[in-house]
Motif scaffolding. Structure first.
Motif, mmCIF file in Angstrom:
data_model
loop_
_atom_site.group_PDB
_atom_site.id
_atom_site.type_symbol
_atom_site.label_atom_id
_atom_site.label_comp_id
_atom_site.label_asym_id
_atom_site.label_seq_id
_atom_site.Cartn_x
_atom_site.Cartn_y
_atom_site.Cartn_z
ATOM 1 N N GLY A 16 1.270 6.967 5.491
ATOM 2 C CA GLY A 16 0.024 6.225 5.414
ATOM 3 C C GLY A 16 0.131 4.914 4.664
ATOM 4 O O GLY A 16 -0.880 4.211 4.495
ATOM 5 N N GLY A 17 1.317 4.561 4.200
ATOM 6 C CA GLY A 17 1.517 3.321 3.460
ATOM 7 C C GLY A 17 1.900 2.166 4.367
ATOM 8 O O GLY A 17 2.017 2.310 5.583
ATOM 9 N N GLU A 18 2.120 1.013 3.752
ATOM 10 C CA GLU A 18 2.494 -0.186 4.501
ATOM 11 C C GLU A 18 3.996 -0.252 4.725
ATOM 12 O O GLU A 18 4.783 0.094 3.833
ATOM 13 C CB GLU A 18 2.070 -1.441 3.741
ATOM 14 C CG GLU A 18 0.594 -1.745 3.773
ATOM 15 C CD GLU A 18 0.309 -3.084 3.110
ATOM 16 O OE1 GLU A 18 0.176 -4.084 3.819
ATOM 17 O OE2 GLU A 18 0.237 -3.115 1.871
ATOM 18 N N HIS A 19 4.376 -0.770 5.874
ATOM 19 C CA HIS A 19 5.794 -1.000 6.146
ATOM 20 C C HIS A 19 6.223 -2.297 5.461
ATOM 21 O O HIS A 19 5.445 -3.250 5.330
ATOM 22 C CB HIS A 19 6.046 -1.093 7.644
ATOM 23 C CG HIS A 19 7.493 -1.026 8.007
ATOM 24 N ND1 HIS A 19 8.302 -2.152 8.060
ATOM 25 C CD2 HIS A 19 8.288 0.023 8.314
ATOM 26 C CE1 HIS A 19 9.527 -1.789 8.390
ATOM 27 N NE2 HIS A 19 9.550 -0.474 8.551
ATOM 28 N N VAL A 20 7.475 -2.349 5.050
ATOM 29 C CA VAL A 20 7.964 -3.516 4.312
ATOM 30 C C VAL A 20 7.821 -4.812 5.100
ATOM 31 O O VAL A 20 7.536 -5.868 4.529
ATOM 32 C CB VAL A 20 9.435 -3.330 3.876
ATOM 33 C CG1 VAL A 20 9.542 -2.296 2.781
ATOM 34 C CG2 VAL A 20 10.336 -3.001 5.049
ATOM 35 N N THR A 21 8.008 -4.767 6.418
ATOM 36 C CA THR A 21 7.907 -6.001 7.206
ATOM 37 C C THR A 21 6.488 -6.545 7.214
ATOM 38 O O THR A 21 6.285 -7.768 7.208
ATOM 39 C CB THR A 21 8.393 -5.769 8.645
ATOM 40 O OG1 THR A 21 7.645 -4.693 9.227
ATOM 41 C CG2 THR A 21 9.871 -5.437 8.684
ATOM 42 N N ASP A 22 5.500 -5.650 7.212
ATOM 43 C CA ASP A 22 4.108 -6.096 7.177
ATOM 44 C C ASP A 22 3.778 -6.743 5.838
ATOM 45 O O ASP A 22 3.078 -7.760 5.777
ATOM 46 C CB ASP A 22 3.167 -4.916 7.427
ATOM 47 C CG ASP A 22 3.314 -4.331 8.822
ATOM 48 O OD1 ASP A 22 3.676 -5.088 9.748
ATOM 49 O OD2 ASP A 22 3.085 -3.113 8.982
ATOM 50 N N VAL A 23 4.274 -6.157 4.756
ATOM 51 C CA VAL A 23 4.039 -6.719 3.421
ATOM 52 C C VAL A 23 4.711 -8.077 3.294
ATOM 53 O O VAL A 23 4.105 -9.050 2.820
ATOM 54 C CB VAL A 23 4.550 -5.767 2.326
ATOM 55 C CG1 VAL A 23 4.303 -6.356 0.942
ATOM 56 C CG2 VAL A 23 3.886 -4.405 2.437
ATOM 57 N N ALA A 24 5.955 -8.164 3.729
ATOM 58 C CA ALA A 24 6.695 -9.429 3.650
ATOM 59 C C ALA A 24 5.965 -10.537 4.402
ATOM 60 O O ALA A 24 5.858 -11.672 3.916
ATOM 61 C CB ALA A 24 8.101 -9.244 4.209
ATOM 62 N N GLY B 96 0.817 -1.201 0.000
ATOM 63 C CA GLY B 96 0.000 0.000 0.000
ATOM 64 C C GLY B 96 0.854 1.256 0.000
ATOM 65 O O GLY B 96 1.813 1.364 0.770
ATOM 66 N N GLY B 97 0.503 2.218 -0.851
ATOM 67 C CA GLY B 97 1.314 3.419 -1.014
ATOM 68 C C GLY B 97 0.817 4.653 -0.297
ATOM 69 O O GLY B 97 1.420 5.726 -0.432
ATOM 70 N N GLY B 98 -0.256 4.525 0.470
ATOM 71 C CA GLY B 98 -0.732 5.673 1.234
ATOM 72 C C GLY B 98 -0.922 6.920 0.379
ATOM 73 O O GLY B 98 -1.571 6.884 -0.664
ATOM 74 N N GLU B 99 -0.318 8.022 0.819
ATOM 75 C CA GLU B 99 -0.484 9.302 0.137
ATOM 76 C C GLU B 99 0.229 9.355 -1.209
ATOM 77 O O GLU B 99 0.029 10.307 -1.977
ATOM 78 C CB GLU B 99 0.033 10.434 1.028
ATOM 79 C CG GLU B 99 -0.755 10.617 2.318
ATOM 80 C CD GLU B 99 -0.206 11.742 3.172
ATOM 81 O OE1 GLU B 99 0.299 12.743 2.596
ATOM 82 O OE2 GLU B 99 -0.266 11.625 4.407
ATOM 83 N N TRP B 100 1.054 8.372 -1.499
ATOM 84 C CA TRP B 100 1.822 8.401 -2.747
ATOM 85 C C TRP B 100 1.100 7.771 -3.935
ATOM 86 O O TRP B 100 1.546 7.911 -5.072
ATOM 87 C CB TRP B 100 3.150 7.681 -2.553
ATOM 88 C CG TRP B 100 4.122 8.395 -1.666
ATOM 89 C CD1 TRP B 100 3.962 9.616 -1.074
ATOM 90 C CD2 TRP B 100 5.415 7.914 -1.283
ATOM 91 N NE1 TRP B 100 5.079 9.924 -0.336
ATOM 92 C CE2 TRP B 100 5.993 8.896 -0.441
ATOM 93 C CE3 TRP B 100 6.144 6.751 -1.553
ATOM 94 C CZ2 TRP B 100 7.263 8.752 0.113
ATOM 95 C CZ3 TRP B 100 7.402 6.599 -0.999
ATOM 96 C CH2 TRP B 100 7.955 7.590 -0.178
#
Length: 210
Positions: A112-120, A85-89
């Motif tokens: 407002g985006g996702e952190h890499v650890t959450d995505v992984a 997720g890219g949030g405001e971007w």
């Protein structure tokens, strides 16, 4: 006999060409992307996949469906395979992002985006869950997204976070192959299926030069 997973990135979209952050935005494949999906499907069908699962975003579903039509397999859909997720971007170009958020751009952390650890974690958990349904010699094709797949692969391989950047990006409709061994998953191929070409992705500021 061992289970294998093919991690297939979706085909090209207009936002890829315009270097816009797509994230969770549901952007369809463009004409080139549809052709890329058809080509990838013709090659991957020869591997005789047992199962196909896709992110719920249309660009991934359409990429997976091209393979499903050739193989006769249904495409399962899993929201956990979505892009980061890219949030405001989301919808912004890299130039707009770097100008508006220079500090965050350097760290590639969208407000407002996702952190890499959450995505992984969510992507690797999804892949493990679907792979567990395979026969011992089965092949799973996962249609997903550049950043999501790279981070998920790094997690599946057990790489420490400080080494995740060692894995390069995936080109549109390129794939990586993982095999389950006695000590866990190992990487057999990475960014295969095309000659080296610029990677237009949501992955990192350097991705277009990867």
């Amino acid at each position: 006999m061992s289970r294998r997973v093919v991690c297939l990135r979706h085909g090209q979209t207009l936002w890829n060409v315009e270097r816009r952050f797509q994230g969770h935005s549901d952007i369809p494949l463009d004409e080139t992307g549809m052709a890329q999906a058809a080509r990838a499907a013709s090659l991957l069908a020869a591997l005789r996949p047992s199962m196909i699962v896709s992110s719920d975003l249309q660009r991934a579903v359409d990429t997976a469906s091209a393979l499903g039509r050739i193989t006769g397999l249904n495409v399962a859909v899993d929201k956990d395979l979505r892009e980061r997720g890219g949030g405001e971007w989301e919808g912004l170009t890299r130039e707009e992002i770097s100008a508006g958020w220079p500090r965050e751009f350097a760290d590639w952390e969208a407000p407002g985006g996702e952190h890499v650890t959450d995505v992984a974690k969510r992507v690797s958990t999804s892949v493990r869950r679907w792979a567990a349904e395979l026969d011992p010699d089965g092949l799973l094709v996962v249609a997903s997204h550049g950043a999501a797949l790279r981070l998920g692969i790094a997690s599946l391989l057990g790489l420490p976070e400080e080494l995740w950047s060692a894995l390069g990006g995936l080109g549109n409709c390129s794939w990586s192959v993982l095999e389950e061994g006695r000590k866990g998953w190992r990487l057999l191929e990475h960014n295969a299926g095309t000659l080296p070409e610029p990677v237009k992705s949501d992955d990192s500021p350097e991705a277009t030069n990867a």
